[in-house]
Scaffold this motif. Sequence first.
Motif, short mmCIF file in Angstrom:
data_model
loop_
_atom_site.label_atom_id
_atom_site.label_comp_id
_atom_site.label_asym_id
_atom_site.label_seq_id
_atom_site.Cartn_x
_atom_site.Cartn_y
_atom_site.Cartn_z
N GLY A 1 0.80 -1.24 0.00
CA GLY A 1 0.00 0.00 0.00
C GLY A 1 0.82 1.27 0.00
O GLY A 1 0.27 2.37 0.11
N ARG A 2 2.18 1.14 -0.13
CA ARG A 2 2.97 2.36 -0.23
C ARG A 2 2.88 2.86 -1.67
O ARG A 2 3.01 2.07 -2.61
N SER A 3 2.69 4.18 -1.83
CA SER A 3 2.70 4.74 -3.19
C SER A 3 4.14 4.78 -3.69
O SER A 3 5.07 4.88 -2.89
N VAL A 4 4.29 4.70 -5.01
CA VAL A 4 5.62 4.69 -5.61
C VAL A 4 5.75 5.83 -6.61
O VAL A 4 4.87 6.04 -7.45
N VAL A 5 6.86 6.55 -6.51
CA VAL A 5 7.23 7.57 -7.50
C VAL A 5 8.57 7.15 -8.07
O VAL A 5 9.50 6.86 -7.32
N THR A 6 8.67 7.09 -9.39
CA THR A 6 9.91 6.62 -10.00
C THR A 6 10.16 7.31 -11.33
O THR A 6 9.23 7.81 -11.97
N GLY A 7 11.43 7.32 -11.75
CA GLY A 7 11.79 7.85 -13.07
C GLY A 7 12.34 6.74 -13.95
O GLY A 7 13.01 6.99 -14.94
N LEU B 1 0.91 5.00 -8.42
CA LEU B 1 2.15 4.72 -9.13
C LEU B 1 2.36 5.87 -10.11
O LEU B 1 1.63 5.99 -11.10
N TYR B 2 3.30 6.74 -9.82
CA TYR B 2 3.54 7.94 -10.64
C TYR B 2 4.94 7.92 -11.20
O TYR B 2 5.90 7.55 -10.51
N TYR B 3 5.08 8.39 -12.47
CA TYR B 3 6.41 8.32 -13.11
C TYR B 3 6.62 9.40 -14.17
O TYR B 3 7.15 9.16 -15.23
N GLU B 4 6.19 10.62 -13.82
CA GLU B 4 6.32 11.73 -14.78
C GLU B 4 7.78 11.93 -15.21
O GLU B 4 8.05 12.32 -16.36
#
Length: 431
Positions: free
Chosen positions: A95-101, A124-127
Amino acid sequence: MTEPVKVALLGCGTVGSEVTRILLDDPGELAARVGAPVELAGIAVRRPDKHPELPQHLVTSDATALIDSDVDIVVELIGGIDPVRDWLLSALRKGRSVVTGNKALLSEHGSELAEAADESGADLYYEAAVAGAIPLLRPLRESLAGDRITRVMGIVNGTTNFILSAMDSTGAGYAETLDEATRLGYAEADPTADVDGYDAASKAAILASLAFHSRVTAADVHREGIAGISSSDITAAKSLGRTVKLLSICERVTEEDGSESVSARVHPVMIPKSHQLAGVGGAFNAVYVEAEAAGQLMFYGQGAGGAPTASAVLGDLVSAARNKVAGGRGPRESAHAALPVRPMGQTPTRYHVSLDVADKPGVLAQVAQVFAAHGVSISTVRQRDRRSTASLVVVTHQAPDAALRSTVDEIDKLDVVREVVSVMRVEGEAE
Ligand SMILES: NC(=O)C1=CN([C@@H]2O[C@H](COP(=O)(O)OP(=O)(O)OC[C@H]3O[C@@H](n4cnc5c(N)ncnc54)[C@H](O)[C@@H]3O)[C@@H](O)[C@H]2O)C=CC1
Ligand SMILES: N[C@@H](CC=O)C(=O)O
Ligand code: NA
């Protein structure tokens, strides 16, 4: 007092160090934007002794323990597939949100990660993964979600654009410019990912997936890099009023039976100097999006480098933190259309072919005959005489890529052809 949103940072290199700087710089301002304090709970690095500049109480070499600790958001800026894939799947499942490149990971395992996020209700974000600082993925996923996107085309790799721009403007050599791109923090840890087109292909897969509500992987994208681009290619382009760019082109195509598919490809292209993408220099990126109702949109900005990329990461982090504070998640991505991928051989393209040929009667007719035999129509031909050879430059109309390739192969075998000097696809009309 609202509970803090706790953040784990994995990796502290070119981008991670800038994210750390911004996070620690003005915590009050970030807290005001999020609606709760944003607390950096730990920074996982491979060699803690190499990071004396970081607050030592935050530094750890144990990434898994940090992910498993009481954190809300995991920001991954290490890159590559292993061991990051397992770590991020585990974080999302908890349940942890993930931000990645990490475009390499997303273009191969995006669907698995998105499913894990859907199941646990995490973001899940990856801008940062495509076109660095440029807000591009959120517009595709959210702003254009009600429109029908038909084409996404542009320059999405800063390193190769930096190299090609230098080769065109100053005549600088390939190797020295690549070293400079690495020094400036644009290139991947292994820069062959940039020059051989893998990085741009990963980005094309991500763009096509979001634009066409399908799952396109890096392996589905036709890929050619810039390693084979020589100064004669650049000179040939200049003599035609063109320049060379590495383009990612993603299109929604309608097949003869009326069904739809996706075409996704990355390769060098000659474009007219007057084309808007021709003026995109250095590590800048620019992407056109065409949609049925919106028409043509253009996105432009810094596509690589620590600080610009950190801007995109922070944007995602603030969004994910706001969602945590609100007790929900952001819009999910959809892949329901499941469009198949059209093979490159069937994709219509146009070629520029530059040849050194024997300077004698009938040569032009022989060459033209090969084009005709493959059903390829010629748009323009230029001939220039030298001492015992002549230079012949042919630009074709559109034809299936496979037909163009076999035309060039056959022309190369003609006795009257001394050398195939340059072969490249072209886009747009030169004036
Ligand atoms: N540099 C750029 O312009 C951009 C980079 N990206 C992506 O951002 C990510 C990071 O890129 P950079 O910062 O340029 O790479 P980098 O190579 O400068 O940094 C990666 C860091 O991760 C550390 N690391 C490696 N294995 C680790 C492990 N097991 N545990 C903890 N730390 C580990 C490395 O020591 C290094 O400091 C990559 O996925 C890259 O593709 C995305 C957009 C632009
Ligand atoms: N190596 C990449 C970094 C950004 O994604 C590039 O050169 O564009
Ligand atoms: Na971006």
